[in-house]
Design an enzyme around this catalytic site. Sequence first.
Site, PDB file in Angstrom:
ATOM      1  N   LYS A   1       5.675  -1.913  77.286  1.00  0.00           N
ATOM      2  CA  LYS A   1       4.744  -3.031  77.169  1.00  0.00           C
ATOM      3  C   LYS A   1       3.845  -3.237  78.375  1.00  0.00           C
ATOM      4  O   LYS A   1       2.830  -3.912  78.268  1.00  0.00           O
ATOM      5  CB  LYS A   1       5.484  -4.307  76.808  1.00  0.00           C
ATOM      6  CG  LYS A   1       6.427  -4.856  77.812  1.00  0.00           C
ATOM      7  CD  LYS A   1       6.999  -6.152  77.205  1.00  0.00           C
ATOM      8  CE  LYS A   1       8.011  -6.772  78.088  1.00  0.00           C
ATOM      9  NZ  LYS A   1       8.522  -8.023  77.510  1.00  0.00           N
TER      10      LYS A   1
ATOM     11  N   ALA B   1      16.700  -2.240  90.291  1.00  0.00           N
ATOM     12  CA  ALA B   1      18.130  -2.126  90.614  1.00  0.00           C
ATOM     13  C   ALA B   1      18.288  -1.680  92.065  1.00  0.00           C
ATOM     14  O   ALA B   1      17.695  -0.689  92.491  1.00  0.00           O
ATOM     15  CB  ALA B   1      18.797  -1.129  89.677  1.00  0.00           C
TER      16      ALA B   1
ATOM     17  N   GLU C   1      31.258  -1.979  95.801  1.00  0.00           N
ATOM     18  CA  GLU C   1      30.758  -3.260  95.285  1.00  0.00           C
ATOM     19  C   GLU C   1      31.903  -4.023  94.655  1.00  0.00           C
ATOM     20  O   GLU C   1      33.010  -3.487  94.501  1.00  0.00           O
ATOM     21  CB  GLU C   1      29.620  -3.014  94.285  1.00  0.00           C
ATOM     22  CG  GLU C   1      28.363  -2.504  94.974  1.00  0.00           C
ATOM     23  CD  GLU C   1      27.171  -2.345  94.050  1.00  0.00           C
ATOM     24  OE1 GLU C   1      27.090  -3.069  93.050  1.00  0.00           O
ATOM     25  OE2 GLU C   1      26.328  -1.489  94.348  1.00  0.00           O
TER      26      GLU C   1
ATOM     27  N   HIS D   1      24.349 -12.933  88.627  1.00  0.00           N
ATOM     28  CA  HIS D   1      24.612 -12.248  89.903  1.00  0.00           C
ATOM     29  C   HIS D   1      24.843 -13.328  90.946  1.00  0.00           C
ATOM     30  O   HIS D   1      24.076 -14.295  91.024  1.00  0.00           O
ATOM     31  CB  HIS D   1      23.428 -11.368  90.285  1.00  0.00           C
ATOM     32  CG  HIS D   1      23.752 -10.382  91.361  1.00  0.00           C
ATOM     33  ND1 HIS D   1      24.026 -10.760  92.651  1.00  0.00           N
ATOM     34  CD2 HIS D   1      23.883  -9.036  91.335  1.00  0.00           C
ATOM     35  CE1 HIS D   1      24.290  -9.680  93.373  1.00  0.00           C
ATOM     36  NE2 HIS D   1      24.226  -8.620  92.597  1.00  0.00           N
TER      37      HIS D   1
ATOM     38  N   ARG E   1      32.323 -10.202  89.646  1.00  0.00           N
ATOM     39  CA  ARG E   1      31.158 -11.084  89.735  1.00  0.00           C
ATOM     40  C   ARG E   1      31.322 -12.444  89.089  1.00  0.00           C
ATOM     41  O   ARG E   1      30.803 -13.443  89.583  1.00  0.00           O
ATOM     42  CB  ARG E   1      29.986 -10.404  89.029  1.00  0.00           C
ATOM     43  CG  ARG E   1      29.161  -9.676  89.974  1.00  0.00           C
ATOM     44  CD  ARG E   1      27.962  -9.144  89.337  1.00  0.00           C
ATOM     45  NE  ARG E   1      27.595  -8.036  90.202  1.00  0.00           N
ATOM     46  CZ  ARG E   1      26.709  -7.145  89.923  1.00  0.00           C
ATOM     47  NH1 ARG E   1      26.091  -7.190  88.777  1.00  0.00           N
ATOM     48  NH2 ARG E   1      26.440  -6.203  90.777  1.00  0.00           N
TER      49      ARG E   1
ATOM     50  N   HIS F   1      21.396 -12.249  85.462  1.00  0.00           N
ATOM     51  CA  HIS F   1      21.207 -10.880  85.940  1.00  0.00           C
ATOM     52  C   HIS F   1      21.323  -9.824  84.838  1.00  0.00           C
ATOM     53  O   HIS F   1      20.521  -8.909  84.766  1.00  0.00           O
ATOM     54  CB  HIS F   1      22.269 -10.616  87.012  1.00  0.00           C
ATOM     55  CG  HIS F   1      22.183  -9.295  87.691  1.00  0.00           C
ATOM     56  ND1 HIS F   1      21.069  -8.882  88.386  1.00  0.00           N
ATOM     57  CD2 HIS F   1      23.069  -8.270  87.789  1.00  0.00           C
ATOM     58  CE1 HIS F   1      21.282  -7.676  88.902  1.00  0.00           C
ATOM     59  NE2 HIS F   1      22.476  -7.282  88.532  1.00  0.00           N
TER      60      HIS F   1
ATOM     61  N   GLU G   1      20.651  -1.601  78.273  1.00  0.00           N
ATOM     62  CA  GLU G   1      21.044  -3.017  78.284  1.00  0.00           C
ATOM     63  C   GLU G   1      20.859  -3.712  76.937  1.00  0.00           C
ATOM     64  O   GLU G   1      21.569  -4.667  76.628  1.00  0.00           O
ATOM     65  CB  GLU G   1      20.262  -3.765  79.383  1.00  0.00           C
ATOM     66  CG  GLU G   1      20.777  -5.175  79.615  1.00  0.00           C
ATOM     67  CD  GLU G   1      20.156  -5.844  80.845  1.00  0.00           C
ATOM     68  OE1 GLU G   1      19.510  -5.143  81.649  1.00  0.00           O
ATOM     69  OE2 GLU G   1      20.323  -7.071  80.979  1.00  0.00           O
TER      70      GLU G   1
ATOM     71  N   ARG H   1      30.576  -7.318  83.127  1.00  0.00           N
ATOM     72  CA  ARG H   1      30.244  -5.961  83.561  1.00  0.00           C
ATOM     73  C   ARG H   1      30.694  -5.703  84.990  1.00  0.00           C
ATOM     74  O   ARG H   1      30.458  -6.526  85.890  1.00  0.00           O
ATOM     75  CB  ARG H   1      28.732  -5.782  83.475  1.00  0.00           C
ATOM     76  CG  ARG H   1      28.235  -4.423  83.884  1.00  0.00           C
ATOM     77  CD  ARG H   1      26.731  -4.389  83.757  1.00  0.00           C
ATOM     78  NE  ARG H   1      26.130  -5.193  84.782  1.00  0.00           N
ATOM     79  CZ  ARG H   1      25.567  -4.698  85.877  1.00  0.00           C
ATOM     80  NH1 ARG H   1      25.513  -3.403  86.076  1.00  0.00           N
ATOM     81  NH2 ARG H   1      25.035  -5.498  86.769  1.00  0.00           N
TER      82      ARG H   1
HETATM   83  C1  SIN Z   1      23.481  -5.119  93.074  1.00  0.00           C
HETATM   84  O1  SIN Z   1      22.921  -4.322  93.810  1.00  0.00           O
HETATM   85  O2  SIN Z   1      24.169  -6.037  93.485  1.00  0.00           O
HETATM   86  C2  SIN Z   1      23.274  -4.992  91.604  1.00  0.00           C
HETATM   87  C3  SIN Z   1      24.077  -3.900  91.068  1.00  0.00           C
HETATM   88  C4  SIN Z   1      24.390  -4.153  89.641  1.00  0.00           C
HETATM   89  O3  SIN Z   1      24.008  -5.173  89.087  1.00  0.00           O
HETATM   90  O4  SIN Z   1      25.077  -3.324  89.048  1.00  0.00           O
END
Ligand code: SIN
Length: 544
Positions: free
Chosen positions: A36, A47, A116, A247, A293, A354, A378, A389
């Site tokens: 679009k 990302a 992470e 997030h 998260r 997020h 997604e 997730r």
């Molecule tokens: C982040 O860098 O915190 C995002 C990574 C993610 O959402 O998988």
Amino acid sequence: MDTVQKADVLVIGSGIAGLSYALHVADFASVILVTKRGLGDANTAWAQGGIAAVLDPEVDSFATHVTDTLTAGAGLCRRDVVEMIVEHGPAAISRLIELGVDFDRGPDGDLLLAREGGHSVRRVVHHADSTGEAIEIALVDRLRRHPNIRILEHHLAVDLITRGRIAKGQRQCHPGGKGDRVLGAYVLDTKAMRVVPLAAQVVCLATGGSGKVYRYTTNPDVATGDGLAMAWRAGARVANMEFFQFHPTCLFHPHVKNFLISEALRGEGGVLRNAAGEAFMPRYHPLRDLAPRDIVARAIDSELKQSGADSVFLDMTHLPGEFLEERFPTIFATCMSLGIDIRAQPIPVVPAAHYQCGGVQVDQQGRTNIDRLLAIGEVSCTGLHGANRLASTSLLEGVVYAETAAQQTRTLLAQPLDATELIVPEWDTGSAGDADEIVVVKQSWDEIRRLMWNYVGIVRTNRRLLRAQRRLRLIEQEVREDYWRFHLTPDLVELRNITAVALLIVESALSRQESRGLHWSADYPETDDEHWLHDTVRQRSPSE
Ligand code: SIN
């Protein structure tokens, strides 16, 4: 004469899933790819973190990665899908490297791995703090040079063309019922402001998520849930929309919207502090700042509500300044340009919408319940994410499903549709006039995003959800009227889509009478495995 543009395969969307899929299928089929905005304008490009994969067998294993994913998913992941994706991880990284993605390496040439939230070991490959952008650039470069791919930029998909829709001769898109088949899509050429039909043997939705449904989001403006809403209108099954991931750390600053502060900062030792300077996460979870998260976002929400402060703070000041500058150049420079020196000051952060963990329900080949309609990335709900997730798994899911969906496409193309079936009608504009009241569209947009934030956020109650539902139903009715009264504009198309997505989130949330993963209800604070250990699936009936 039939002047409708046709190809074997129509791909809608240009993030990692759509681009990777298009590159696969272009080896054996003709492809039209519509997007679009410009080709690189996708959520993927935003990302920061990276892609999780098992690349260091000395400390990691498929079993551990699977366990971490299942734990984050709070009981709703599909184990077969999780195993399939995790096991494809190393090959997916190799393919991206072959396509030209330059992941960070140490002095010995080995890929550098980050950590992470929710991951028990370091396993995230990355390109500094702009991994998505590096991937998008490499894939777009390949795509532009491929002779079998026709790219239509600035073409916004409006609705799917299905056999059921043609048979009913209706202008409004209604589900065609069991056995319905997709034949293409109507798309709005946003430069010429004209709706054109595109016909194809196979249609693949790769339109990404819908963060723009919320007032505060880490997503770019393109994330308006277009593919999901189109598929829903056409009768596709949609699952788990109540699970919208917030997030924990989006930059809090009056002049900057949507700037993510990657979880990788906490992976390198960043500490969340409240307004009083206390490192509060040990009070909420044994994994502290690296808890999954949903837990970190709820902890921040609770700290903000208790203190009345505008934000919490991510403290990186105990880490060497040179390391921060080198490892997180984008975040470092952006914060510095706003007067925040992350070497010396904690970064003000708040949670923001997020990632859409639910989506169009698909099998392991990306097949939806509508014949020849695939969905990847997604927009889809594969069963990987469950109720929450795990970080840095979505780019991986996109690459892996691009491949399995491409294999499925090869099978479908081996049984081609009759050419007469692909004769699709032109878009019927009826007696539509020019939209003169932009303010009406803007007002509805703002209203939806605000009410979703206030009533359908991190902590939910039935009362607030019902209020949101009532207001959204009214907006839905108004949008339906405007839709056929005025010529289509991108804003009107997107408003119709975010209305549909918002209603799906609210109604899925209302139906789940428990708290699990990302869906936290003050009315049902317990997790109820006896009644709710299953997906929330919604589908429009042909009479709707
Ligand atoms: C982040 O860098 O915190 C995002 C990574 C993610 O959402 O998988």
